[in-house]
Design a protein around this motif. Structure first.
Motif, PDB file in Angstrom:
ATOM      1  N   LEU A  55       0.835  -1.190   0.000  1.00 54.97           N
ATOM      2  CA  LEU A  55       0.000   0.000   0.000  1.00 54.97           C
ATOM      3  C   LEU A  55       0.875   1.248   0.000  1.00 54.97           C
ATOM      4  O   LEU A  55       1.864   1.335   0.712  1.00 54.97           O
ATOM      5  CB  LEU A  55      -0.918   0.028   1.216  1.00 54.97           C
ATOM      6  N   GLY A  56       0.514   2.192  -0.826  1.00 53.29           N
ATOM      7  CA  GLY A  56       1.231   3.450  -0.862  1.00 53.29           C
ATOM      8  C   GLY A  56       2.446   3.461  -1.776  1.00 53.29           C
ATOM      9  O   GLY A  56       3.175   4.434  -1.836  1.00 53.29           O
ATOM     10  N   LYS A  57       2.677   2.382  -2.507  1.00 55.04           N
ATOM     11  CA  LYS A  57       3.834   2.318  -3.396  1.00 55.04           C
ATOM     12  C   LYS A  57       3.529   2.905  -4.770  1.00 55.04           C
ATOM     13  O   LYS A  57       4.426   3.378  -5.447  1.00 55.04           O
ATOM     14  CB  LYS A  57       4.306   0.874  -3.573  1.00 55.04           C
ATOM     15  N   GLN A  58       2.268   2.850  -5.184  1.00 53.71           N
ATOM     16  CA  GLN A  58       1.899   3.355  -6.506  1.00 53.71           C
ATOM     17  C   GLN A  58       0.761   4.353  -6.359  1.00 53.71           C
ATOM     18  O   GLN A  58      -0.063   4.237  -5.461  1.00 53.71           O
ATOM     19  CB  GLN A  58       1.430   2.218  -7.434  1.00 53.71           C
ATOM     20  N   MET A  59       0.724   5.291  -7.328  1.00 51.15           N
ATOM     21  CA  MET A  59      -0.342   6.279  -7.309  1.00 51.15           C
ATOM     22  C   MET A  59      -0.842   6.447  -8.734  1.00 51.15           C
ATOM     23  O   MET A  59      -0.045   6.692  -9.652  1.00 51.15           O
ATOM     24  CB  MET A  59       0.183   7.605  -6.756  1.00 51.15           C
ATOM     25  N   ASP A  60      -2.136   6.295  -8.936  1.00 53.39           N
ATOM     26  CA  ASP A  60      -2.744   6.515 -10.231  1.00 53.39           C
ATOM     27  C   ASP A  60      -3.142   7.986 -10.335  1.00 53.39           C
ATOM     28  O   ASP A  60      -3.839   8.514  -9.476  1.00 53.39           O
ATOM     29  CB  ASP A  60      -3.989   5.633 -10.416  1.00 53.39           C
ATOM     30  N   VAL A  61      -2.695   8.620 -11.416  1.00 55.15           N
ATOM     31  CA  VAL A  61      -2.969  10.036 -11.579  1.00 55.15           C
ATOM     32  C   VAL A  61      -3.661  10.239 -12.922  1.00 55.15           C
ATOM     33  O   VAL A  61      -3.215   9.732 -13.944  1.00 55.15           O
ATOM     34  CB  VAL A  61      -1.654  10.861 -11.521  1.00 55.15           C
ATOM     35  N   LYS A  62      -4.747  10.990 -12.919  1.00 56.59           N
ATOM     36  CA  LYS A  62      -5.435  11.348 -14.149  1.00 56.59           C
ATOM     37  C   LYS A  62      -5.397  12.876 -14.274  1.00 56.59           C
ATOM     38  O   LYS A  62      -5.631  13.581 -13.323  1.00 56.59           O
ATOM     39  CB  LYS A  62      -6.887  10.884 -14.139  1.00 56.59           C
ATOM     40  N   ALA A  63      -5.081  13.328 -15.467  1.00 58.18           N
ATOM     41  CA  ALA A  63      -5.032  14.763 -15.667  1.00 58.18           C
ATOM     42  C   ALA A  63      -6.135  15.203 -16.589  1.00 58.18           C
ATOM     43  O   ALA A  63      -6.638  14.508 -17.401  1.00 58.18           O
ATOM     44  CB  ALA A  63      -3.701  15.176 -16.248  1.00 58.18           C
TER      45      ALA A  63
END
Length: 63
Positions: A55-63
């Motif tokens: 948990l907390g290793k990856q982050m999905d980002v949408k712009a």
């Protein structure tokens, strides 16, 4: 200027310098203590085991 006045002025300057050095030594000691505490906190935080290692290793980002 007579010798008595000159002697008094020189002694006052010496006392002022000693007081200044004493304050600087105290401030240095305080900062050394703060730095040691900060280093300990940083070491402790890196050594703690995480309950969920993924948990907390990856982050999905949408712009």
């Amino acid at each position: 200027m007579d010798i008595a006045v000159l002697s008094t002025v020189m002694k006052q300057a010496q006392v002022k310098q000693q007081a200044s050095l004493s304050v600087m030594k105290s401030a240095l000691s305080t900062e050394e203590t703060n730095a040691a505490g900060l280093l300990k906190m940083m070491q402790d935080s890196t050594q703690q085991q995480v309950a969920h290692p993924f948990l907390g290793k990856q982050m999905d980002v949408k712009a």
